[in-house]
Design an enzyme around this catalytic site. Sequence first.
Site, PDB file in Angstrom:
ATOM      1  N   ARG A  15     117.947  78.312 -23.292  1.00 21.45           N
ATOM      2  CA  ARG A  15     118.207  79.701 -23.692  1.00 21.45           C
ATOM      3  C   ARG A  15     117.597  79.936 -25.079  1.00 21.45           C
ATOM      4  NH1 ARG A  15     120.838  82.242 -27.607  1.00 21.45           N
ATOM      5  NH2 ARG A  15     121.991  80.265 -28.268  1.00 21.45           N
ATOM      6  N   VAL A  16     117.107  80.877 -25.262  1.00 21.49           N
ATOM      7  CA  VAL A  16     116.563  81.381 -26.641  1.00 21.49           C
ATOM      8  C   VAL A  16     117.014  82.773 -26.674  1.00 21.49           C
ATOM      9  CG1 VAL A  16     114.797  79.887 -26.673  1.00 21.49           C
ATOM     10  CG2 VAL A  16     114.198  82.231 -25.709  1.00 21.49           C
ATOM     11  N   SER A  17     117.217  83.442 -28.084  1.00 19.44           N
ATOM     12  CA  SER A  17     117.849  84.469 -28.581  1.00 19.44           C
ATOM     13  C   SER A  17     116.691  85.627 -28.402  1.00 19.44           C
ATOM     14  CB  SER A  17     118.269  84.538 -29.942  1.00 19.44           C
ATOM     15  OG  SER A  17     119.234  83.449 -29.909  1.00 19.44           O
ATOM     16  N   THR A  18     115.534  85.621 -28.497  1.00 20.38           N
ATOM     17  CA  THR A  18     114.685  86.664 -28.300  1.00 20.38           C
ATOM     18  C   THR A  18     113.630  86.502 -27.552  1.00 20.38           C
ATOM     19  OG1 THR A  18     113.345  85.905 -30.322  1.00 20.38           O
ATOM     20  CG2 THR A  18     115.158  87.341 -30.626  1.00 20.38           C
ATOM     21  N   GLN A  21     110.618  84.025 -28.383  1.00 21.12           N
ATOM     22  CA  GLN A  21     110.740  82.834 -28.604  1.00 21.12           C
ATOM     23  C   GLN A  21     110.308  81.956 -27.271  1.00 21.12           C
ATOM     24  OE1 GLN A  21     114.934  83.025 -29.689  1.00 21.12           O
ATOM     25  NE2 GLN A  21     114.282  82.104 -31.886  1.00 21.12           N
TER      26      GLN A  21
END
Length: 190
Positions: A15-18, A21
């Site tokens: 998982r990445v936040s944006t 990314q």
Amino acid sequence: MTNATKTGHLYGYARVSTTDQDLSIQEAALQAAGCTVIRSEKKTGTTTKGRDALQTLIEFAHEGDTIVVTRIDRLARSIADLASIVRDLEAKGIALKATEQPIDTSTAAGRAFLQMLGVFAEFETAIRRERQMEGIAKAKSEGVYKGRKPSIDVVKVRELQAAGKGATEIAKALGIGRASVYRVMSGASA
């Protein structure tokens, strides 16, 4: 073959936040760790709501399987969410491991380390939020930051009201909510 002799599957979660990314480093690490299935998503880690890939993985995994992440902050940023995820996994007999941290919920030491890291991840998020608010306050005091631009044209609302239009008609004409129109009509700021 019984569960006692069966070795479970390794399932990876990245998982990445944006959206800007990149997930490829996490995915490569999970593949190197032996994960047969990897689910990835670009969503905030501050809540588990809307993280469909994580939910699918938890529902898909079975007793004896292991969900693998690179770091615990890829899984959760709050103690409450982390504890909830770990409880769900433990209830199904699923272990949790991290490739970059000594986390393995199938051991007492791994569970303790997981809990400590969860505390630090939540603390880091709170500190980041405080720094952001301090920065905004400083920018406002220096006249650099004035907040977002108003989304409601108060003058236009009042013009339409003076022309005899009702709240519903004004809201439709300006593409705003009726509650906003009512706030302007009652004299409150939008």
